[in-house]
Write an enzyme that holds these catalytic residues in place. Structure first.
Site, PDB file in Angstrom:
ATOM      1  N   HIS A  81       0.838  -1.215   0.000  1.00 15.60           N
ATOM      2  CA  HIS A  81       0.000   0.000   0.000  1.00 15.60           C
ATOM      3  C   HIS A  81       0.869   1.259   0.000  1.00 15.60           C
ATOM      4  O   HIS A  81       1.274   1.765   1.053  1.00 15.60           O
ATOM      5  CB  HIS A  81      -0.917  -0.012   1.229  1.00 15.60           C
ATOM      6  N   HIS A  83       1.604   5.164  -2.090  1.00 14.01           N
ATOM      7  CA  HIS A  83       1.207   6.198  -3.064  1.00 14.01           C
ATOM      8  C   HIS A  83       2.485   6.755  -3.680  1.00 14.01           C
ATOM      9  O   HIS A  83       3.233   7.473  -3.010  1.00 14.01           O
ATOM     10  CB  HIS A  83       0.404   7.301  -2.375  1.00 14.01           C
ATOM     11  N   LEU A  84       2.738   6.392  -4.944  1.00 16.23           N
ATOM     12  CA  LEU A  84       3.975   6.862  -5.596  1.00 16.23           C
ATOM     13  C   LEU A  84       3.780   8.222  -6.281  1.00 16.23           C
ATOM     14  O   LEU A  84       4.751   8.859  -6.676  1.00 16.23           O
ATOM     15  CB  LEU A  84       4.464   5.835  -6.622  1.00 16.23           C
ATOM     16  N   ARG A  85       2.533   8.614  -6.478  1.00 14.27           N
ATOM     17  CA  ARG A  85       2.161   9.953  -6.975  1.00 14.27           C
ATOM     18  C   ARG A  85       2.465  10.219  -8.454  1.00 14.27           C
ATOM     19  O   ARG A  85       2.065  11.253  -8.974  1.00 14.27           O
ATOM     20  CB  ARG A  85       2.824  11.064  -6.152  1.00 14.27           C
ATOM     21  N   HIS A 200     -10.939   0.720   0.685  1.00 16.58           N
ATOM     22  CA  HIS A 200     -10.802   1.873   1.583  1.00 16.58           C
ATOM     23  C   HIS A 200     -12.199   2.061   2.173  1.00 16.58           C
ATOM     24  O   HIS A 200     -13.124   2.470   1.468  1.00 16.58           O
ATOM     25  CB  HIS A 200     -10.360   3.104   0.772  1.00 16.58           C
ATOM     26  N   HIS A 253      -5.815  -0.317   5.563  1.00 20.94           N
ATOM     27  CA  HIS A 253      -5.582   0.530   6.759  1.00 20.94           C
ATOM     28  C   HIS A 253      -6.654   0.454   7.866  1.00 20.94           C
ATOM     29  O   HIS A 253      -7.324   1.435   8.164  1.00 20.94           O
ATOM     30  CB  HIS A 253      -5.331   1.991   6.377  1.00 20.94           C
ATOM     31  N   ASN A 299      -5.951   9.651   6.960  1.00 19.83           N
ATOM     32  CA  ASN A 299      -7.279   9.088   6.771  1.00 19.83           C
ATOM     33  C   ASN A 299      -7.189   7.589   6.499  1.00 19.83           C
ATOM     34  O   ASN A 299      -6.568   7.197   5.520  1.00 19.83           O
ATOM     35  CB  ASN A 299      -7.971   9.778   5.588  1.00 19.83           C
ATOM     36  N   ASP A 326       0.859   2.591   3.781  1.00 20.03           N
ATOM     37  CA  ASP A 326       0.007   3.675   3.260  1.00 20.03           C
ATOM     38  C   ASP A 326       0.857   4.943   3.093  1.00 20.03           C
ATOM     39  O   ASP A 326       0.417   6.048   3.412  1.00 20.03           O
ATOM     40  CB  ASP A 326      -1.197   3.940   4.170  1.00 20.03           C
ATOM     41  N   HIS A 330       3.280  14.160   0.814  1.00 20.47           N
ATOM     42  CA  HIS A 330       2.754  15.455   0.355  1.00 20.47           C
ATOM     43  C   HIS A 330       3.884  16.463   0.418  1.00 20.47           C
ATOM     44  O   HIS A 330       4.861  16.287   1.155  1.00 20.47           O
ATOM     45  CB  HIS A 330       1.591  15.908   1.242  1.00 20.47           C
TER      46      HIS A 330
END
Ligand code: DOR
Length: 440
Positions: A81, A83-85, A200, A253, A299, A326, A330
């Site tokens: 899990h 987030h590579l963006r 999710h 999560h 979240n 997760d 940012h």
């Protein structure tokens, strides 16, 4: 499906140049997939494991060697899990920086979530991610395709096409699929395709406007809360839908006591469900939000002692199969705003192992159980031939020094994200070498 996954691996593997042979000597080798826990050697030749067992002194002469005495040697960790963006949010993270962060954290494989721009809801985006990984990645990357087009929750994505292109699971992570009929159909297709649905779980009617856990602290701080029930209502729904569709359902999560109970009961009833949690959900409470630190905004939100306790128990009794990060990077400027306006997310790739070792220190899990939740279990859920040490398998190996100490300094991260509530934490136990197909 199986064939496609293997092709993805082969494609990914072309980025690595092998050193011809490497001997990892005298390490404590732990491979939960084969119940191996022994002090011995591993021989790697041409990127593959060719022997697990003592190598005679006379045969060691010409080999490149790592002295792993006193170290723990495990299969390369898998984070299901992340987030590579990229594509779209390269100012937050890229495939290059995200996979470097993963490698630094002891991971050799990861799954990337589809909430990019464009969303990974079509073959071309999946192919872009795989291509970029071949060119710039430091780990294997297994993309997760979107359940709905544009993550809008209205229309299903081209699910078969996504699997053919190399996606290993489906999720609208970051958002919940609110339309139950759409989720049911997604599960039916996913089941036919042999891929899990990663859910999710968030009832957005219950969580709307919320920025932290609903409870004593939110009341004191005057911030809008997100109740535990926002998660649990959708966990219940998805368990019911998994029961009627027979899909492999994976709950992302997990943050509440109630979710742990629901998943435990469903498992006891034979429903095909698995679950993950993240270090921040078994280590931190909503007290972290005091001081309005937006790095603690995530979240689902950080909950209470009671939830933490239930999650630790769920990890211990096997209700929760996986520890994932997760990892949600940012940009600093996005988090440097009033708590209400900051985006949700915590980075985790470079701290996950050290943080999770706390569970071993406290006797919640054995080291073998912990490694299983970060290797064999995610591999099994996703149907990957990874997360194991066996003759002939890719030499993806992580070496851990349980005595190394570190103070978390986000400015030293390989990730572009600095958003962690663990900054300044003193941790013990570090991945010191991460080997990918024989290359250190
Ligand atoms: O805190 C989170 N951040 N939770 C999610 O589910 C999505 C993620 C993100 O993409 O930033």
């Amino acid at each position: 499906m199986k064939k496609e996954k293997e092709e993805t691996n082969i494609k990914n593997s072309s980025l690595i140049t092998h050193c011809s042979s490497l001997l990892i000597k005298d390490g404590r080798i732990i491979d939960p997939s084969s119940n191996l826990d022994e002090i011995t050697d591993i021989l790697i030749e041409n990127g593959k494991i060719t022997r697990i067992g003592k190598i005679q002194e006379s045969k060691q002469k010409d080999l490149e060697m790592i002295n792993a005495k006193g170290m723990i040697v495990v299969p390369g960790l898998i984070d299901m899990h992340v987030h590579l963006r990229e594509p779209g949010y390269e100012y937050k993270e890229t495939i290059k920086t995200g996979t470097s962060a993963a490698r630094a954290g002891g991971f050799t494989a990861l799954c990337c979530m589809p909430n990019t721009n464009p969303v990974n809801d079509s073959r071309s985006v999946t192919e872009f991610i795989l291509d970029r990984t071949v060119k710039e990645g430091s780990t294997y990357v297994f993309p997760i395709g979107a359940i709905s087009k544009g993550l809008k929750g209205e229309e299903l994505s081209e699910m078969a096409d996504l699997v053919e292109a190399g996606c290993v699971a489906f999720s609208d992570d970051g958002k919940s699929v609110t339309d139950s009929e759409l989720m049911r159909r997604a599960m039916e297709y996913a089941r036919a395709l042999g891929a899990p649905i990663i859910s999710h779980c968030e009832d957005t009617n219950l969580s709307r406007g919320g920025v932290m856990n609903e409870g004593f602290v939110s009341t004191e701080l005057g911030l809008q809360g997100i109740p535990n029930s926002a998660e649990e209502v959708i966990v219940s729904r998805d368990l019911l839908l998994a029961e009627i569709t027979g899909v492999k359902l994976h709950i992302a999560h997990v943050s509440t006591k109630g979710s742990v109970r629901l998943i435990k009961e469903a498992k006891e009833r034979g429903i095909g469900v698995t679950a993950e949690t993240c270090p921040h959900y078994f280590l931190l409470t909503d007290n972290e939000v005091r001081g309005y630190d937006s790095d603690a905004k995530v979240n689902p939100p950080l909950r209470t002692e009671e939830d933490i306790e239930a999650i630790r128990q769920g990890l211990k009794d096997g209700t929760i199969d996986v520890i994932a990060t997760d990892h949600a990077p940012h940009n600093i400027s996005e988090k440097l705003v009033e708590f209400d306006y900051a985006p949700f997310g915590i980075v985790g790739l470079e701290t996950a192992l050290s943080l999770s070792l706390k569970l071993v220190e406290w006797g919640v899990l054995t080291i073998n159980e912990l490694i299983e939740k970060m290797t064999a279990n995610p591999a099994r859920i996703l149907g990957l031939k990874k997360g194991l040490l066996s003759i002939g398998s890719d030499a993806d190996i992580t070496i851990i020094d349980m005595n190394q100490e570190v103070t978390v300094d986000p400015m030293k991260f390989k990730s572009k994200g600095r958003n962690t509530p663990f900054k300044g934490a003193k941790l013990k136990g570090l991945p010191i070498i991460t080997i990918l197909r024989g290359k250190t």
